[in-house]
Design an enzyme around this catalytic site. Structure first.
Site, short mmCIF file in Angstrom:
data_model
loop_
_atom_site.label_atom_id
_atom_site.label_comp_id
_atom_site.label_asym_id
_atom_site.label_seq_id
_atom_site.Cartn_x
_atom_site.Cartn_y
_atom_site.Cartn_z
N GLY A 12 0.79 -1.24 0.00
CA GLY A 12 0.00 0.00 0.00
C GLY A 12 0.82 1.28 0.00
O GLY A 12 0.34 2.32 0.44
N SER A 13 2.03 1.23 -0.55
CA SER A 13 2.83 2.47 -0.54
C SER A 13 2.23 3.51 -1.50
O SER A 13 2.28 4.71 -1.21
CB SER A 13 4.29 2.18 -0.88
OG SER A 13 4.43 1.81 -2.23
N ILE A 88 -10.65 -6.75 -12.76
CA ILE A 88 -11.83 -5.94 -12.47
C ILE A 88 -13.01 -6.51 -13.27
O ILE A 88 -12.93 -6.64 -14.49
CB ILE A 88 -11.59 -4.46 -12.86
CG1 ILE A 88 -10.42 -3.88 -12.06
CG2 ILE A 88 -12.83 -3.61 -12.66
CD1 ILE A 88 -10.61 -3.88 -10.55
N HIS A 104 1.32 0.81 -13.53
CA HIS A 104 2.12 -0.38 -13.77
C HIS A 104 3.60 0.01 -13.71
O HIS A 104 3.99 1.05 -14.26
CB HIS A 104 1.78 -0.98 -15.14
CG HIS A 104 2.44 -2.30 -15.35
ND1 HIS A 104 2.01 -3.45 -14.73
CD2 HIS A 104 3.53 -2.63 -16.07
CE1 HIS A 104 2.81 -4.45 -15.08
NE2 HIS A 104 3.74 -3.98 -15.89
N ASP A 145 -3.51 -4.69 -17.74
CA ASP A 145 -2.49 -3.74 -18.19
C ASP A 145 -2.68 -3.32 -19.65
O ASP A 145 -1.70 -3.24 -20.41
CB ASP A 145 -1.08 -4.35 -18.03
CG ASP A 145 -0.78 -4.75 -16.60
OD1 ASP A 145 -1.29 -4.07 -15.68
OD2 ASP A 145 -0.03 -5.71 -16.39
N GLU A 174 6.52 6.33 -9.05
CA GLU A 174 5.07 6.11 -8.89
C GLU A 174 4.49 7.07 -7.85
O GLU A 174 3.47 7.71 -8.08
CB GLU A 174 4.78 4.67 -8.44
CG GLU A 174 5.14 3.63 -9.48
CD GLU A 174 4.67 2.23 -9.09
OE1 GLU A 174 4.32 1.48 -10.00
OE2 GLU A 174 4.66 1.89 -7.90
C1 GAR Z 1 3.15 -0.98 -7.61
O1 GAR Z 1 4.51 -0.92 -7.93
C2 GAR Z 1 2.31 -1.08 -8.87
O2 GAR Z 1 2.91 -0.45 -9.97
C3 GAR Z 1 2.22 -2.57 -9.07
O3 GAR Z 1 2.08 -3.08 -7.78
C4 GAR Z 1 2.84 -2.28 -6.88
C5 GAR Z 1 2.06 -2.06 -5.60
O4 GAR Z 1 2.86 -1.51 -4.61
N1 GAR Z 1 1.14 -2.90 -9.93
C6 GAR Z 1 1.20 -3.83 -10.89
O5 GAR Z 1 2.17 -4.52 -11.08
C7 GAR Z 1 -0.06 -3.94 -11.76
N2 GAR Z 1 0.12 -4.84 -12.84
P1 GAR Z 1 2.26 -0.80 -3.33
O6 GAR Z 1 1.32 -1.80 -2.66
O7 GAR Z 1 3.44 -0.50 -2.46
O8 GAR Z 1 1.54 0.43 -3.78
#
Ligand code: GAR
Length: 187
Positions: A12-13, A88, A104, A145, A174
């Site tokens: 969840g960052s 989804i 992504h 994606d 991100e």
């Molecule tokens: C993120 O890096 C996001 O880009 C990726 O999951 C991570 C979640 O990190 N998403 C995907 O790979 C979607 N295909 P977080 O829980 O620390 O936000």
């Protein structure tokens, strides 16, 4: 007020960065954090910020009545996927057409699709000797994606960097770009 729901499955960052960004925002409020993973770190993030969280299993996520009731009750206008590892359902893609986005950790259409998430993305980028990687923010459709790209940001892959360090660099990107891109889309 525009009400956002964040869907997340992991630590969840990104959710944290988005919640922080919209704290005391005049027109945008994070109203819900939804997860499919009962042990996701994002639940603690939601609690910490006093945001309603919902744990929804795969069967329930596909239940149009239940999901719509929840989103309608909280007047959700916009859905943000932040590491949400479930497809989804079509009814949600339709209901929120043009109002669901995903992030992504690579430059789509490269290194996307089913199974391409987390450290695996960065390991594959390194294995293929890419000189650039980055992030993609895109609209969500019925495929993984795949929706229309809204924004990409690129970084250079430093020689001899490992996948963990690369992941950290991409995540910093991100956290910098996802909240302000959402803000732009909600204007
Ligand atoms: C993120 O890096 C996001 O880009 C990726 O999951 C991570 C979640 O990190 N998403 C995907 O790979 C979607 N295909 P977080 O829980 O620390 O936000």
């Amino acid at each position: 007020m525009k009400h956002i729901a964040i869907f997340a499955s992991g630590k969840g960052s990104n959710a944290q960065a988005i919640i922080q960004y919209f704290k005391n925002h005049p027109t945008v409020k994070v109203a819900l954090v939804l997860t499919n993973n009962p042990s996701a770190g994002v639940i603690a993030v939601a609690h910490e910020h006093k945001i309603i969280s919902a744990i929804v299993n795969t069967a329930t996520l596909k239940n149009e009545q239940t999901v719509s009731k929840l989103l309608d009750a909280l007047k959700i206008d916009f859905i943000v996927l932040a590491g949400f590892m479930q497809m989804i359902p079509e009814f949600l893609v339709k209901k929120f057409s043009g109002r669901i986005v995903n992030i992504h950790p690579a430059l789509l259409p490269k290194y996307g699709g089913k199974g391409m998430y987390g450290i695996k993305v960065h390991e594959t980028v390194l294995k293929n000797n890419e000189t650039e990687t980055g992030i993609t923010i895109h609209y969500v459709n019925e495929r993984y994606d795949d929706g229309e790209i809204i924004l990409q940001k690129t970084i250079r892959v430093e020689p001899n960097i490992n996948a963990e360090k690369l992941a950290a660099q991409v995540q910093a990107l991100e956290h910098e770009w996802y909240p302000k891109t959402i803000e732009q889309l909600l204007k």
